[in-house]
Enzyme design. Sequence first.
Site, PDB file in Angstrom:
ATOM      1  CD  GLU B  71      -2.028  -2.318   1.199  1.00 19.81           C
ATOM      2  OE1 GLU B  71      -0.947  -2.683   1.698  1.00 19.81           O
ATOM      3  OE2 GLU B  71      -2.935  -3.101   0.895  1.00 19.81           O
ATOM      4  CG  HIS B 140     -10.996  -6.731   6.017  1.00 20.79           C
ATOM      5  ND1 HIS B 140      -9.967  -7.145   6.807  1.00 20.79           N
ATOM      6  CD2 HIS B 140     -10.605  -7.002   4.734  1.00 20.79           C
ATOM      7  CE1 HIS B 140      -9.002  -7.666   6.053  1.00 20.79           C
ATOM      8  NE2 HIS B 140      -9.366  -7.578   4.787  1.00 20.79           N
TER       9      HIS B 140
END
Lengths: 322, 339
Positions: B71, B140
């Site tokens: 990321e 999440h």
Amino acid sequence: MSYDPVMLLEAYRRMRAIREFEERMRREVQMGTVPGFVHLYCGMEAIAVGACMHLRDTDYIGSTHRGHGHCIAKGVDIGAMLLEIYCKADGVCKGKGGSMHIADLSKGMLGANAIVGGAPPIAVGAALTHKTLGTDGVAMAFIGDGASNQGTVAESLNFSAVLKLPMIFMYENNGYAEFTGTGYHLGGADIAKRAAAFGMPAEKADGVDFFSVYDAVGRAVVHARAGNGPAAVEAFAYRWYGHFEGDMQKYRGAGEVDRLRETADPLVKFEARLVSDFDIGADELREIDEEIIELIEDKVAVAKAAPKPSNDALYTDVYGSY
Amino acid sequence: MAIKTYREALSDALAQEMRRDPTVIILGEDVVGGLGGTAGEDEAAGGTFGVTAGFAAEFGRRRVIDTPITESAIVGAANGAALTGLRPVAEVMFMDFMGVCLDQMLNQMAKFRYMFGGKCDVPVVIRTLMGAGFGAGPQHSQNLYAMLTAIPGLKVALPSSPADAKGLLATAIRDNDPVIFCEHKLLYGETGEVPDGEYLVPFGKANITRSGTDVTLVAFSRMVLLANKVADKLAREGISVEVIDPRTTSPLDRDAILASVGKTGRLVVLDESDPYCGMASEITALAATEAFSSLKAAPAKITPPHTPVPSTPHLEQLWLPSLERIENTIRATVGKRAA
């Protein structure tokens, strides 16, 4: 590798400019005229200049908190840099970046970066632009031995290897990450090997010797420009001064800095080669020295006297539109 | 006008902008998929949730770029590409993953324009998936848009409908500032009318999804759907609810909120994110400080509790604001008991 004498004189000029610039900044910091933190590049001049002499304005570099040398090597205007360091309205970043954020996209300088390990992924993005647009441009990240331990650097190595980007990892191993030596902080003790593990050519160079850096980076740039993917160079040099100006440097043994100045001066080493191998006269170099000293004297005076940003500047350039 | 899902509307906007501007690129994990596997190099994913399906075939892998799981490098590369002439749309698959690349958002993209004296544009979009209700658990499911809203230099968009998904994403891609584009995972299958052709929704302009006179209900992202349902139900009980979807939290349409509160005199904020330092706190504070004289009742906040989102299905439902809780809060605010 062949060396164009005009290039060599320009390289000398830039190395001398970095040295005089930084020595002057050191005196100014001691007098208390410079705002914020200042990190000096003295002792490492051959790395920035040896690397950037291979780059064009359309090639990009990502820099570090110790960015003055990279800026000068990449051709950023010294007067605009000084205005910026003094946080004046006409600075290259209008006075709101300061020493640790000097950027000049027109020169391919993507910014000094006050986050250790912040710039490599950004330089990778510039390399991605070159690849996407199909140019033969390259991008380079300067990475200290301290930053080499950041995950962002490992991510950048892998990302540019996977996407075969025209990217050069220019490691500057100066032996210290802030106040801690590589003997402690660097697992495996070999940065170039880390880069090589990602399948890219990775060389070591003597960062005190302009020619050693110039040759190694030359090979890396040719490799990247030709579309063969990233390459890395680990150059070893010495940080003559503290992590920042004001650092008491209790981590250095007695006499270390004096010894370095005697034995590891990139300018002395460069001059000896220029005189012995390239028929360049010492008097010619002294003329350059004088010009540089005069230039910096003038530009420091201009910067000190220049107007500050107006109070309105607090609110400008947060967004392009909002 | 056609009926499309939120997912299809996102695809529409991306394809529209990529056809229009060759400098728009997409990068992220499995935006195509299939490279390096044993089944050949055909598209294996088209985005984890299918938004970029077929894009590699149309635009080529040079513009639809599969990255490693990395990321910081994805967002960092998007930043560098944005500074040097591209308009990258980078994916951070789940908003929770911003924990591993926050520096590139907080210290880099948000600051470039300011610290470089306005001498650059930063046309980067980070598309990310957020929201609870999927049983996806603590790492999440978060809605971290308030945290990002508090970073000057970033813009934050929260589409609540398919039409807004298309219009706001196209606007985000054309914007010269960094935009964090927050897609709620429970909205992907929602359908609605989506304008054909080029369609742009401006930032900072709230959408009044229900007009009303008794109470202003400000809601974000998926909570707008719940707000509309409650407004429709309470209308039958004689309570007139005005629902405001700000669409973007940065910039925030303060004028629309204050105008509505000025009219109704009552405010409830419905926000699927933390009760502390969030949009609900911000907007109730806005009303208290700038519309105090209009207020007929104390502003109310409806948020989840200050806990992570549990994986446990029934606890996750308890965590989420329920229709019943929204109805009761509104009834209490307007001073009417349940019928």
